[in-house]
Design an enzyme around this catalytic site. Sequence first.
Site: not given
Length: 689
Positions: A63, A102, A105, A125
């Site tokens: 992210a 991310g 994901e 993370e």
Amino acid sequence: MSDFVSVTKDGRIAVVTIDNPPVNALSFHVREPLMQALVSLRDEPDVAAIVIACAGRTFVAGADITEFGKPVQQPDLRAIIAVLETIAKPTVAAIHGTALGGGLELALGCHFRVADAGAKLGLPEVKLGLLPGGGGTVRLPRLVGALKALGMIVSGTPIDATEALAAGLVDAVFEDGLTAQAVRFASEMAGRGGPFTPVRDRDGRLDQAELPEFDRQAAELAKKARGLEAPIACAQSVRNAITLPFDEALAAERELFVKLVAGDQSRAQRHLFFAEREAAKVGAKDIVRRKIARVGVIGAGTMGGGIAMAFANGGYPVILLETTQEALQRGLATIEKNYAVSVARGSLSEDAKCLRLGLFKGSTDYGDLADCDLIVEAVFEEMAVKREVFGRLDAVAKPGAILATNTSYLDVNEIAASTSRPQDVVGMHFFSPANVMKLLEIVRAEKTAPDALATIVELARRIGKVPVVVGVCHGFVGNRMLAARGSESEALLLEGATPQQVDRVFTDFGWPMGPFQMGDLAGLDIGWRNRKARGQTAIIADTLCEQGHFGQKTGSGFYLYENGSRIPVANPSVEALIRAKAVKKGIAPRTIAADEIIERTLYPLVNEGAKILEEKIAARASDIDIVWVNGYGFPVGKGGPMFWAGLEGIDKIIGRLDHWHERTGKDVFKPAPLLRQMAETGSWEGAAS
């Protein structure tokens, strides 16, 4: 569709390409056109399958963490994945480089994942004090099983493509031509016909019978977390994937994420992430770095051998120099033994060991250093010895070679003055064991050339170190502050504290060990020798050293280490020694609270950091935090001493420093002017400007 997301067609296969250099982060300007592309392609009848790929050197590597803590701009990643899971035609993530956070994901939202042979996949993370917030803790267990997912998510360590294939995380691995192979794969899947089951609906790898073993492993991981909240939350969220329906587990993950992202620990860890990036920025971007192809290391002892291993681990040929053949062979044998231990532990292959050992060449002749681009001196910590070494290097090193000293305390300007080329001299303060510890204090001397400095910073990163540039003063940043932290240690003992009480306050705070256990581990004789060189004394520690009690290596120090054990045991003779010295000085013992121990150790640490900033020994407060987290064990979840000071309250710290300064008269408690300015401005940078 935009500068950041494009769609091309290969027959009936649509290829959606993300292009957001350097790491294809999922910023809002990527998410918005990506969502539009997926919605459009979902309903396009002549598209049989969709491939999501990335331009540049990597798949989506995470992210955009600069958006954390700010209002979320829609669509967020969860919304994009939700749309992906409504697509009936096969979706394929084509992963090269790294699929992290991310990025992974997003790939988990696809029906299939294919990878380049060199790809790495992970959910890191936890290293930012967070858990995966886009469904990673709920979807990953459905592909690899809860136990595998637990290990991956709590450690945050990526796995390679081969392991990912074996675990069920990817469906195919290709050696080359990834996008073309992904298109072919997608075409094959489309040809088979549906239905294609989203990861969210795959429950075959979730096994309630694994819960006892899961809980056992989670408990072990919790012990290692040392007060960090994110690893515990990660474990709970993965457990929810087993015990709760998908949507409930997903909602619980989000609640945990929101709580963590707003917490002090994640703020601290994100601070460190950006601080490490800032610390590596030295000089102008257009500075031409010097070429480093061959490294020389002088001294094959503990530090020299470790430094040589650090360079060999980074792929650099190393000439290791010693004064005698006997010392050289002893050093090389220790290096070989260290690599053998890594092989035995499974962290290094036999082939890799042989490759690294092949990079070493031993010598007792300074002339063999003539072809080195960098020469690191790691001899005895004594100015006369170091000056002699640099004088000899001046005669043999080629023009432009960088000459580095591994001194922990000494004046690099004085060392540089023993050469005719002070512009080529720099300090490289490695931390022991040098082949393991991440921190490298790079000391900029008065005449160090900008290109030499920039070269060493870049080189440090290449060999896996965290570089921080500091100025010249006794002890530089880390050891100078360490002296301030320890200035009251013996006073606390004489007034009634015990070594184990002080150490327990430190470990409760989050340190891996307290100052007395650390002293025993490092060797009390090191500090003793340094104190004698500076005309200083430490009543208890000096007495222990005079009696031959140096810590772990002698079986006793502040603690006892019985039968070769590394486990510290309370030492009654030390407590008797402390009381005897207290009586002799007329000090009546009293009960000392944990808060007082913090105030008399960590508050001076912060205060000394403020003085270092005033003197411009460190460029930024965040540089100090990087030094202390990576070199001295300051708790990651508190962000380093200068960041923690803001959490603790600068006004509170100043008030207690004033109290102890008035009570003791010691300069270590006298608040630095910058500390008072920081209380007014609210930031170290504002105070220092």
